[in-house]
Enzyme design. Structure first.
Site, PDB file in Angstrom:
ATOM      1  N   HIS A   1      19.302  67.564  63.036  1.00 30.93           N
ATOM      2  CA  HIS A   1      18.468  68.466  63.830  1.00 30.93           C
ATOM      3  C   HIS A   1      17.156  67.793  64.182  1.00 30.93           C
ATOM      4  O   HIS A   1      16.474  67.232  63.318  1.00 30.93           O
ATOM      5  CB  HIS A   1      18.199  69.771  63.075  1.00 30.93           C
ATOM      6  CG  HIS A   1      17.347  70.740  63.842  1.00 30.93           C
ATOM      7  ND1 HIS A   1      17.757  71.303  65.033  1.00 30.93           N
ATOM      8  CD2 HIS A   1      16.092  71.219  63.613  1.00 30.93           C
ATOM      9  CE1 HIS A   1      16.810  72.108  65.495  1.00 30.93           C
ATOM     10  NE2 HIS A   1      15.784  72.059  64.657  1.00 30.93           N
ATOM     11  N   SER A   2      16.783  67.838  65.467  1.00 31.32           N
ATOM     12  CA  SER A   2      15.525  67.296  65.953  1.00 31.32           C
ATOM     13  C   SER A   2      15.436  65.800  65.623  1.00 31.32           C
ATOM     14  O   SER A   2      16.310  65.039  66.042  1.00 31.32           O
ATOM     15  CB  SER A   2      14.349  68.097  65.364  1.00 31.32           C
ATOM     16  OG  SER A   2      13.175  67.918  66.111  1.00 31.32           O
ATOM     17  N   LEU A   3      14.430  65.359  64.873  1.00 33.73           N
ATOM     18  CA  LEU A   3      14.395  63.944  64.469  1.00 33.73           C
ATOM     19  C   LEU A   3      15.695  63.558  63.787  1.00 33.73           C
ATOM     20  O   LEU A   3      16.219  62.448  63.984  1.00 33.73           O
ATOM     21  CB  LEU A   3      13.217  63.693  63.524  1.00 33.73           C
ATOM     22  CG  LEU A   3      13.197  62.331  62.819  1.00 33.73           C
ATOM     23  CD1 LEU A   3      13.116  61.186  63.812  1.00 33.73           C
ATOM     24  CD2 LEU A   3      12.055  62.264  61.811  1.00 33.73           C
TER      25      LEU A   3
ATOM     26  N   SER B   1      21.484  68.322  67.211  1.00 30.65           N
ATOM     27  CA  SER B   1      20.838  69.605  67.461  1.00 30.65           C
ATOM     28  C   SER B   1      19.355  69.449  67.806  1.00 30.65           C
ATOM     29  O   SER B   1      18.625  68.682  67.171  1.00 30.65           O
ATOM     30  CB  SER B   1      20.974  70.474  66.199  1.00 30.65           C
ATOM     31  OG  SER B   1      20.166  71.623  66.259  1.00 30.65           O
TER      32      SER B   1
END
Length: 263
Positions: free
Chosen positions: A88-90, A116
């Protein structure tokens, strides 16, 4: 030695017949949040990647660059097959770079990537470095660039300093990350996002070019942390995607122009 004692957290249980899903946390995120997903995914084995400067590794110096982080990770962790990456993200960028590093080393690759909350690397906007900032100055800079932080970071200086050590390192990875063209992966790629997140749908869909395999784009109600806002829909989808992976089936393709947006 390649193992998973320091780098990977998990809870006992989970089906041995299911997929092993390795979760890569977001900037400043706790691997513990992802370990708790095991309660919602009993048919699989949930494992969270714990990097230096987090959890029980709080006394270790955190990484501030993507290349060094991924190199150390793939050198020390033996991912147990069949496995899938969720980031997720990073964490999505770290998961993608880790999959590439495994391929380059001739090691087993993930059965699928679930990415994500972040745009495809070549579409990412440049982020300013926060190097040298600390305390309230760092919090103010984070909020200007990334949005509000939890109230506790304003109210509790001791907690703030503890949490910001890892978060600052993560954001340094983000600001220093640069897209490098490489051959696409061959595994299925599923990209997930929140309908009210700031990431443009086209930039999420641009991940399509990063695999020669099936691609799917799923958009859920909510913002950047949509999976906290609509957990039932999210975990139902994730459970199905993992079951398909464990059964050696391909994830259903979904063209970018016809993204699946849940009401």
């Amino acid at each position: 030695m390649r193992g998973r004692t320091r780098w990977v957290l998990s809870r006992p249980g989970g089906s041995a017949d299911g997929a092993r899903v390795y979760c890569f946390p977001h900037s400043g995120g706790s691997p513990g949040e992802y370990v708790r997903w095991a309660a919602r995914l009993p048919g699989h084995q949930v494992r969270a990647v714990q990097t230096p400067g987090r959890g029980s590794r709080m006394d270790e110096e955190p990484f501030t660059g993507m290349e060094a982080l991924v190199d150390s990770l793939v050198s020390q962790v033996a991912f147990e097959e069949p496995f899938v990456f969720f980031g997720h993200s990073l964490g999505a960028l770290v998961a993608y770079e880790t999959a590439l590093a495994l391929r380059e080393r001739g090691l087993p690759e993930p059965r699928a990537l679930l990415l994500s909350g972040t745009a495809a690397p070549h579409t990412l906007r440049a982020r300013p470095s926060l190097r040298g900032l600390a305390g309230t100055e760092l919090v103010a800079a984070i909020e200007r660039v990334y949005g509000p932080v939890p109230a506790e970071l304003h109210e509790d200086p001791e907690l703030r300093d503890l949490l910001l050590t890892g978060l600052r390192a993560d954001l340094e990875i983000v600001s220093g990350y640069r897209y490098r063209p490489r051959p696409p992966l061959s595994c299925p790629v599923t990209v997930l996002g929140g309908r009210d997140d700031e990431e443009p749908l086209d930039d999420l869909g641009a991940w399509r070019a990063y695999t020669t395999g099936p691609f799917d784009l799923r958009v859920f109600p909510g913002d950047h942390f949509y999976f906290r806002e609509c957990p039932d829909e999210f975990f139902a989808f994730l459970d199905g995607a993992l079951a398909q992976s464990a059964a050696r089936a391909v994830l259903g393709p979904g063209p970018v122009a016809a993204a699946h947006v849940l009401p």
